[in-house]
Design an enzyme around this catalytic site. Structure first.
Site, PDB file in Angstrom:
ATOM      1  N   LEU A   1       0.848  -1.195   0.000  1.00  0.00           N
ATOM      2  CA  LEU A   1       0.000   0.000   0.000  1.00  0.00           C
ATOM      3  C   LEU A   1       0.882   1.242   0.000  1.00  0.00           C
ATOM      4  O   LEU A   1       1.510   1.574   1.008  1.00  0.00           O
ATOM      5  CB  LEU A   1      -0.925  -0.017   1.217  1.00  0.00           C
ATOM      6  CG  LEU A   1      -1.793  -1.280   1.361  1.00  0.00           C
ATOM      7  CD1 LEU A   1      -2.706  -1.158   2.571  1.00  0.00           C
ATOM      8  CD2 LEU A   1      -2.598  -1.534   0.092  1.00  0.00           C
TER       9      LEU A   1
ATOM     10  N   HIS B   1      50.023  16.117  -6.173  1.00  0.00           N
ATOM     11  CA  HIS B   1      49.664  17.386  -5.546  1.00  0.00           C
ATOM     12  C   HIS B   1      49.002  18.345  -6.535  1.00  0.00           C
ATOM     13  O   HIS B   1      49.491  18.537  -7.643  1.00  0.00           O
ATOM     14  CB  HIS B   1      50.902  18.114  -4.988  1.00  0.00           C
ATOM     15  CG  HIS B   1      51.920  17.237  -4.355  1.00  0.00           C
ATOM     16  ND1 HIS B   1      51.816  16.778  -3.069  1.00  0.00           N
ATOM     17  CD2 HIS B   1      53.087  16.722  -4.838  1.00  0.00           C
ATOM     18  CE1 HIS B   1      52.862  16.026  -2.782  1.00  0.00           C
ATOM     19  NE2 HIS B   1      53.641  15.971  -3.841  1.00  0.00           N
TER      20      HIS B   1
ATOM     21  N   ASN C   1      54.992  10.610 -14.098  1.00  0.00           N
ATOM     22  CA  ASN C   1      54.898  11.458 -12.909  1.00  0.00           C
ATOM     23  C   ASN C   1      54.413  12.845 -13.322  1.00  0.00           C
ATOM     24  O   ASN C   1      55.018  13.489 -14.181  1.00  0.00           O
ATOM     25  CB  ASN C   1      56.254  11.573 -12.214  1.00  0.00           C
ATOM     26  CG  ASN C   1      56.146  12.297 -10.881  1.00  0.00           C
ATOM     27  OD1 ASN C   1      55.906  11.690  -9.843  1.00  0.00           O
ATOM     28  ND2 ASN C   1      56.329  13.601 -10.902  1.00  0.00           N
TER      29      ASN C   1
END
Length: 487
Positions: free
Chosen positions: A13, A369, A383
């Site tokens: 329901l 970073h 890198n």
């Protein structure tokens, strides 16, 4: 998963508005654990083998149908619309056409009960075998608002009386109706056709079936824990239900070999998978279809949405990952952001304040970073230095950047896409590159450095001399060569 040995259908329901939610959204669409409320009873009915499951919808019917269909793909769902809210009996009767010629047991449950367990549904279904109808009941210290279970002298449930229709003596009863029933379809449809609305609310009560079943062949009450059967009616109850689900999930995961450092500060959607020996630090949020491999560690405050992590991945604190894939033993964060389409290779590093979007990093590649990598492919072992930016958008279109295996990108470099940096190539720090770089080459894209020895001392001397001149007093007219009187 416990399947019913006999035919079983279910009716959920889910037609009400839920005015106490104070929301423009239908109550059963409010979410806990990343799923709409109606998902939980529907899913539990499916788990015990109900087929079909009919969801009775009304308020925002199309949205409720769409939500259930999207979160239960392929399930034997049917939908029935209760166009007028005339009571719970009327809602169940609305499902008759959707069930067609079905003959067998019918389980009826409310769409706002996310804490029901499949085992409880199975007990209610099994109890019906010895009676015309079975229903779940619970005992409450404060039963206000619930229909009371009235038993006959033999202790058998005889009827349910709603709060507004109850006498003072009946209101004092603490056993209440939990809103979970099971009955044979033939009895159900015949009884529903006889339910009237001569009550305080002028509604067709589903609870009238209890008295009819007691006269027809008997009723069996199945006691259930109040925590499990209580419905959600407002935002506070929604939040409480969410915490219960999370405690259950944390307990289940810890029993399966996952370390959760603080279960009270653990947040995990339904359907998230976590492998053995994973460690989850406090305040981690796992959303959607996230998959965590064995031996992963998720740092405090990390948020993962539809992420897939292979075994042994380390996610440091406050990393955000969305629709990204991370291979084994990669290290992410802290404070990194992986946006949709990111694919991080084995043992790759994505460090602090690095953002990736549709970026692929090969095995062992590093961007540790302050970097943005968008629409980029980074080769194995490459890198990427701090402050590197892939300029992938020209204002109209996105363009790719490719960095070859073993390449070295110096800090503060700007790579204007489309561009390719060849394998093993070096890019000098501070470069702005607009042209591709061959393998093994060194690229410098910055102004030539000019060093002027002694410039600082000369500059300071000039400044001092200028300052002294500006500070000197202006000459008076008498001191001027033209200032005296002519003789």
């Amino acid at each position: 998963m416990s399947h019913s040995p006999t035919p079983l259908a279910a009716i959920v329901l889910a037609a009400g508005k839920g005015t106490r939610m104070k929301s423009q959204k239908a109550k059963v669409l409010h979410e806990v654990g990343g799923r709409p409320l109606a998902w939980f009873p529907t899913r539990r009915a499916l788990e015990i083998g109900a087929n079909p499951v009919v969801a009775v919808v009304g308020h925002q019917a199309e949205a409720v149908e769409a939500a259930l269909a999207a979160t239960l793909p392929g399930a034997p769902l049917r939908f029935a619309v209760q166009r007028e809210q005339l009571g719970t009996a009327h809602a169940v009767l609305s499902a008759r056409e959707a069930l067609g010629r079905y003959q067998g047991a019918v389980l009826i449950l409310s769409g706002d009960t996310p804490l029901l367990r499949a085992e409880t549904l199975s007990r209610v279904v099994a109890a019906r075998a010895g009676a015309t109808l079975s229903l779940a009941t619970m005992r409450l210290a404060d039963p206000h608002g619930y229909g009371r279970i009235v038993r006959d002298p033999a202790g058998t449930p005889a009827r349910v009386v709603e709060e507004k229709d109850a006498t003072d003596a009946e209101r004092a009863l603490d056993e209440v109706n939990a809103g979970l029933y099971c009955a044979d379809a033939a009895f159900l449809w015949e009884a529903l056709s006889k339910v009237g609305s001569a009550n305080a609310q002028r509604e067709f009560y589903l609870t009238d079936l209890v008295a009819m079943a007691a006269r027809a062949g008997g009723v069996v009450a199945v006691p259930v824990p109040p925590e499990e059967a209580s419905g959600v009616n407002d935002r506070e109850e929604l939040a409480r239900a969410g915490r219960v689900l999370l405690r259950r999930r944390a307990s289940e995961l810890m029993r399966s070999g996952v370390t959760i450092e603080d279960p009270e500060r653990f947040d995990c959607d339904e359907g998230v998978e976590i492998g053995a020996d994973a460690v989850i630090e406090p305040n981690v949020r796992l959303k959607g279809r996230t998959r965590i491999g064995a031996g992963c560690r998720l740092g405090a405050g990390a948020i993962l949405t539809d992420a897939v992590l292979a075994d042994g991945v380390t996610v440091k604190p406050y990393t955000v990952i969305e629709e990204a894939t991370v291979a084994a033993r990669a290290i992410l964060g802290p404070f990194s952001r992986l946006r949709p389409g990111s694919d991080i290779g084995e043992e790759a590093h994505v460090g602090n304040f690095v953002e990736t979007k549709k970026a692929r990093l090969g095995k062992g590649a590093k961007a540790n970073h302050l970097t943005y990598l968008g629409d980029a492919t980074i080769g194995a072992g490459a890198n990427v230095g701090a402050g590197t930016i892939t300029c992938n958008y020209d204002g109209e279109k996105k363009h790719p950047t490719t960095i070859g295996e073993g390449a070295f990108i110096g800090s503060d470099s700007i790579l204007v896409a489309p561009i390719e940096i060849g394998a093993g190539a070096y890019v000098a720090a501070g470069s702005t590159l607009t042209e591709s770089v061959p393998p093994g080459a060194l690229a410098l894209g910055r102004a030539k450095q000019v060093t002027k020895e002694g410039w600082v001392a000369r500059r300071k001397a000039e400044a001092q001399n200028k300052g002294a001149a500006e500070a000197a007093p202006a000459p008076s007219p008498a001191d001027s060569p033209r200032g005296g009187r002519a003789s």
